[in-house]
Design an enzyme around this catalytic site. Structure first.
Site, short mmCIF file in Angstrom:
data_model
loop_
_atom_site.label_atom_id
_atom_site.label_comp_id
_atom_site.label_asym_id
_atom_site.label_seq_id
_atom_site.Cartn_x
_atom_site.Cartn_y
_atom_site.Cartn_z
N GLU A 99 0.87 -1.18 0.00
CA GLU A 99 0.00 0.00 0.00
C GLU A 99 0.90 1.22 0.00
O GLU A 99 1.65 1.44 0.94
CB GLU A 99 -0.94 0.03 1.21
CG GLU A 99 -1.89 1.22 1.12
CD GLU A 99 -2.85 1.32 2.29
OE1 GLU A 99 -2.78 2.34 3.00
OE2 GLU A 99 -3.66 0.40 2.48
N CYS B 206 -2.03 8.43 4.44
CA CYS B 206 -2.02 8.15 3.00
C CYS B 206 -3.40 8.33 2.38
O CYS B 206 -3.52 8.63 1.19
CB CYS B 206 -1.50 6.73 2.74
SG CYS B 206 -2.43 5.44 3.59
#
Length: 488
Positions: A254, A288
């Site tokens: 990720e 994020c």
């Protein structure tokens, strides 16, 4: 007499192959509070030999762990989840001290860690699928087996959760784990978890924590022959390097994000502003999945901008230990310089700065919320900022908003606001992202969600129904119950 457990200590050592040891690199990491500058721990760092030790110990411990009963493994995670809640204040204090999390934000992370740990109990159950066949008297079975040794490399921004969302299911499924936390969060990203699992009765050697500099041990961790899976959460450039170096290993990556939140012409503006401000500034924007860009339909643009700036200006900055603080310190001076540099580049490129301010606090890292008006190509819109900065972008209509949202190399989290849920669903299905939230913030905290991205935001998914696939292999076994003729 207090009922509170004795606080964890001994964070100058790391657990390697079942024993808490000093690292052998010959250098020391000074782990400090980003708000006050106070030194929290002095940790002798790991060297490549420590990585070798951790992997050998993990391989040996994993063989016995994989043979234990599901009930035995489940009991460990039930105890670990209870310990996280029992020590909730202690763990939250560490998150506030080590990464500058506000008190409320720290408590949220502790609760999510406990939930993820408890959910891992469900992964201890043995799974066997029976697959159909057209061969007479034959039976096909597919057994799910642990991959073996899993490497987890985690970031500093949500350190305990982003480590444990891989560590917990990987261990529950019968693997061993070697965890490398970020250098800015060695305690909350690794050492505290090791203490929790040790107290819960996890056998020695199954979880090693390597506290070391990426330049010293990073390549060795990724290229080593023992691990079969690399789970990484972090920046896109580092993730690309891991993919190039890992060889024939399973990857779960990720990476970076550039979250668009789209406000359509029929949106509930009060709710949209509330979620956009939260998504842009929660944990100083150091997430994020943060709302990096807010894309607003022209018909509601001016009203939205006015409300957004008013709400952002009212956010309270300061000491994260104070209950009233909503924005605390940025993690490091390097990070702060990068954020301010991107804002300056955007203004030089034509963006209008509506809200700003100078950093404050004992270390000078508390940056007030920033709001810019710009297009999709100014630096703060084109790149992941990872700071308390929002760029507001005007769209001509729904089609233009979709084009702007997708005009990025990233594709992690996104959102759309509309009073028409079916319209929102049609829009969401066209967004090039791993996650799209309708009438909600882009920063999501559902422990059952499957986090992951498209394009430069990663490979694979974390959590949800995919997590077992990340850390297991499948063994096909066929049984011929009666002999059958074989024809050449």
């Amino acid at each position: 007499m207090s009922d509170k457990p004795v606080p964890y200590a001994g964070f100058d050592r790391m657990p390697l192959a079942g024993e808490w040891r000093h690292g052998g690199a010959g250098s020391v990491l000074s782990d400090s509070n980003p708000y006050s500058g106070e030194i929290l721990a002095e940790i002798p760092l790991a060297a490549e030999a420590d990585v070798d030790l951790a992997y050998r110990g993990a391989r040996e411990a994993q063989r016995a762990w994989a043979r234990t009963s599901p009930e035995h493994r489940a009991a460990v995670f039930e105890r670990a989840a209870a310990i996280v809640m029992e020590r909730g204040d202690e763990l939250a204090d560490w998150l506030t001290c080590e990464i500058g999390a506000t008190r409320a934000r720290a408590r949220v992370e502790v609760d999510i860690v406990a939930a993820v740990t408890a959910a891992a109990v469900g992964h201890t159950v043995d799974v066997v699928d029976v697959v159909g066949t057209d061969v007479p008297d034959k039976e096909n079975r597919v057994y799910r087996k642990p991959a073996g040794v899993v490497t987890v490399i985690s970031p500093w921004n949500f350190p305990m959760y982003l480590s444990n969302r891989s560590v917990a299911p990987a261990l529950a499924l019968g693997n061993a784990v070697v965890l490398k936390p970020a250098e800015d969060s060695p305690v909350t990203g690794g050492l505290l978890l090791a203490k929790v699992y040790e107290e819960a009765g996890l056998p020695p050697g199954l979880l090693s924590v390597v506290v070391g500099r990426g330049r010293d041990v990073g390549d060795h961790l990724v290229q080593h022959e023992i691990p079969r899976v690399i789970s990484f959460t972090g920046s896109t450039p580092v993730g690309q390097g891991i993919a190039a170096k890992a060889g024939l290993k399973k990857l779960a990556l990720e990476l970076g994000g550039n979250g668009p939140l789209v406000v359509l012409d029929d949106a509930d503006l009060e709710r949209a502003v509330e979620c956009a401000v939260f998504g842009s500034y929660y944990h100083q924007g150091q997430i994020c999945m943060a709302t990096n860009r807010v894309i607003i339909d022209t018909s509601v643009y001016y009203e939205f901008v006015e409300r957004f700036v008013e709400r952002a200006r009212a956010l309270r900055t300061g000491d994260p230990r104070e209950a009233s603080t909503e924005i605390g310190p940025v993690i490091s001076h390097k990070q702060l310089d990068g954020i301010r540099g991107k804002v300056a580049e955007s203004v030089a490129g034509g963006a209008k700065l509506l809200l700003s301010g100078e950093p404050t606090g004992p270390t000078g890292r508390v940056l007030p919320p920033h709001v810019l008006l710009g297009d999709n190509y100014v630096t703060t819109a084109a790149e992941e900022v990872f700071g308390p900065v929002a760029t507001l972008i005007r769209a001509h209509d729904e089609g233009d908003a979709l084009r702007i949202a997708n005009d990025t190399r990233y594709g992690l989290s996104s959102g759309v606001f509309t009073r028409d849920v079916e319209r929102g669903l049609r829009f969401a299905q066209q967004v090039e992202a791993g996650m799209t939230h309708i009438n909600d913030t882009t920063v999501h905290d559902d422990v059952h969600a499957a986090f992951g991205g498209e394009k430069a935001s990663g490979i694979g998914r974390f959590g949800g129904t995919w997590v077992a696939d990340d850390f297991t292999t499948h063994h096909w076994i066929s049984i011929q119950h009666k002999p059958r003729p074989l024809v050449f």
